[in-house]
Structure formats: C-alpha cells, structure tokens
Design a protein around this motif. Structure first.
Motif, short mmCIF file in Angstrom:
data_model
loop_
_atom_site.label_atom_id
_atom_site.label_comp_id
_atom_site.label_asym_id
_atom_site.label_seq_id
_atom_site.Cartn_x
_atom_site.Cartn_y
_atom_site.Cartn_z
N ASP A 240 0.79 -1.23 0.00
CA ASP A 240 0.00 0.00 0.00
C ASP A 240 0.83 1.28 0.00
O ASP A 240 0.28 2.38 0.13
CB ASP A 240 -0.95 0.01 1.20
CG ASP A 240 -0.23 -0.18 2.53
OD1 ASP A 240 1.01 -0.10 2.55
OD2 ASP A 240 -0.91 -0.42 3.54
N THR A 241 2.15 1.17 -0.14
CA THR A 241 3.01 2.36 -0.11
C THR A 241 4.10 2.25 -1.18
O THR A 241 4.72 1.20 -1.33
CB THR A 241 3.69 2.52 1.26
OG1 THR A 241 2.70 2.59 2.28
CG2 THR A 241 4.55 3.78 1.30
N ILE A 242 4.30 3.35 -1.92
CA ILE A 242 5.39 3.41 -2.89
C ILE A 242 6.09 4.75 -2.73
O ILE A 242 5.45 5.81 -2.79
CB ILE A 242 4.89 3.26 -4.34
CG1 ILE A 242 4.15 1.95 -4.54
CG2 ILE A 242 6.07 3.34 -5.32
CD1 ILE A 242 3.50 1.82 -5.92
N ILE A 243 7.40 4.73 -2.51
CA ILE A 243 8.19 5.95 -2.35
C ILE A 243 9.40 5.86 -3.27
O ILE A 243 10.16 4.88 -3.22
CB ILE A 243 8.66 6.14 -0.90
CG1 ILE A 243 7.47 6.20 0.06
CG2 ILE A 243 9.51 7.40 -0.78
CD1 ILE A 243 7.87 6.16 1.52
N THR A 244 9.59 6.86 -4.10
CA THR A 244 10.73 6.91 -5.01
C THR A 244 11.54 8.18 -4.75
O THR A 244 10.95 9.27 -4.64
CB THR A 244 10.28 6.87 -6.48
OG1 THR A 244 9.57 5.66 -6.72
CG2 THR A 244 11.48 6.93 -7.42
#
Length: 297
Positions: A240-244
C-alpha cells in the motif's frame, strides 16, 4: 542477547581482492592502478556498515581454519563484529572474491564462495541449538541474509520455523544469483533489497525505473522491496506504499559494496525509528557517500 540492538548477518564472509584504476576500462585493458585486500563478502560488508551505524552485528557464516581465516576473524573482531557463532571448518578453505573496477564501474569479478556453499546448514546451528534460538523459541530480531547461500538452503530458510519470527532483510549476492531469492519472495516478514537488473531477473522482464521494478515485485507477492537504479532512482514499495527518491550526484570512486552499504544504512535507520521516507533517504545518502569515497563506511 538484546535483539533490538543486535542483528545477525548470514552469508558470505571472505577476503576481497580488488584492483581499481581511475581510468575507463574494457575487456583486455592493461592500466595502472591499486590492488587491495580487505574483508568482504555481502554479510561482512553489511556487518561492517552496521557496526559503524552503532549496531552490534553477529556473523553466521563459514570460515576456514587456515591462516587467512584466522586473519579474517581478527579483522571482524577489531570492527566490533561478533564471531562467536561462525562455523570454522578444518577441511574448507576461507573464501575469496576478486574484482576489477575502472572509472566506468565494475569490469569483471569472480566469487570463490565454495566453502560457504559446502558448509550448508551447519552455519545455522546457533539458531536451533539454543544459543540464538530454537524450534520452540525462534529468533525474533533482525536478520540480514545474502544470496550466496545455496538455492536449497534458501528454500529451507523460507519455510523454516527458525525464521518465522525474524525481521528478514534479504539481498542477492550478484545478478547471477538473484533468482536464488525466489523462495523468499513471498515470505511474510521479508524485505528484499535488489537493483534494477536483479528485479528484472526475478520478474523475468526488463524495467526502465526502480518504481516499475518494485511494483512488479509487489505484484508477484513480495511483502516489501527496495529497488535501486544506480544514480537514477531508488524505490521502497509495500502493498500500500510506494516511495521513489533520486540520489544526489557524486563522482564515482568505487562501486563494490555500495549496495551492501545502502541496505545496512536502511536497516539502521529503521531500527532507530525512522519513517519509510526518511529511512530511504538515509540509505541513499549513505550509498552516495560510499560511492564517492568520502566515507569509510
């Protein structure tokens, strides 16, 4: 043993023999440079970085009862790395890794990690005989696990009750061994640290960005992944989380061990209570400093 401050590093511990030149190289190049021998191996590299980040790592690995092995044990101890649980073999020599690096990156490398593979599950005995855990009371602290173990042993670890409560942090030893991690892909407590090429090998496709690779691994059932893409980008993803984030630009002075430094910095940050985004940023910054040669980490 206080498992909130200690971390087990399981995998390769060996001597790195690295030739470095400040010139670009290709196959057949013959250039001036420097040749060094330093403690290495994925598990050792992670342990050394973790120690500098204030944690207390212990090694689970195989080291020969030879002069090189004795020297390697001493090198770990002076770096505040625990060696009490290392399997020492009378019959197996201490492993070694050889690499050549130029200004354009890694040119070639050979890993002679046959002793670790031959030792097999003997290196895991402290997790079952009561020293670190047992079948009824499995170890519940953080574990950094590297892909230099055999596919069979990694498959056993993926289903073993000895690792059912551990905070597993997993990294391939190299792109050539990335697919060994497939048995651990769906482990409910595993975090995988891979580069873009390794993500592609695990998913059997190519990706243009770390975000694409991370999303594909999550879609394949991974609990959590961190995918790096050199100087371009790095992504942390869960269901449920995507960080780039984008690494800072630096001059490249070295590359061997950069991924291990990234992983160690991320683990240390999270154990210190950092958020997802802050832990990723700290890992990126630590790896950038390492690659630039501006730090001993």
């Amino acid at each position: 043993m206080t498992q909130t401050t200690h971390i087990l590093c399981i995998g390769s511990v060996l001597w790195d023999v690295i030739g470095r030149s400040d010139r670009s190289m290709r196959v057949g190049s013959d250039v001036p440079g420097r040749i060094i021998r330093v403690p290495g191996g994925v598990a050792m590299n992670i342990a050394m970085a973790l120690s500098r980040f204030g944690l207390t790592p212990d090694l689970l690995t195989a080291v020969g009862r030879d002069a090189q092995g004795d020297e390697l044990i001493k090198a770990a101890q002076v770096r505040n790395i625990g060696t009490d649980y290392i399997y020492r073999s009378d019959d197996l020599p201490t492993d070694i890794y050889m690499a050549v690096e130029g200004a354009n990156g890694l040119i070639a490398a050979i890993a002679d990690a046959h002793s670790l593979e031959a030792a097999g599950d003997k290196i895991l005995r402290p997790l079952s005989d009561g020293r670190l855990g047992s079948q009824s009371t499995p170890y519940s602290g953080p574990v950094a696990l590297d892909g230099n173990l055999t596919t069979a042993l990694l498959r056993d670890i993926a289903s073993s009750p000895l690792f059912s409560q551990a905070d597993l942090r997993v990294a391939p030893a190299s792109p050539g061994k990335a697919e060994r991690l497939l048995p651990l892909l769906k482990h409910p407590k595993a975090t995988l640290y891979v580069n873009l090429e390794e993500a592609g090998l695990l998913c059997h496709q190519s990706f243009d960005s770390s975000r694409d690779g991370a999303c594909a691994l999550i879609a394949k059932g991974a609990h959590r992944v961190l995918v790096t893409n050199g100087s371009k980008d790095a992504t942390m993803a869960t269901g449920d989380t995507i960080i780039t984030q984008t690494p800072p630009p630096v001059m490249v002075a070295r590359v061997t061990g950069a991924g291990d430094t990234f992983m160690a910095a991320h683990i240390a940050a999270e154990l210190a209570g950092a958020s997802h985004i802050n832990a990723l940023n700290q890992a990126i910054d630590a790896a950038a400093l390492y690659v630039s040669g501006d730090t001993d980490i």
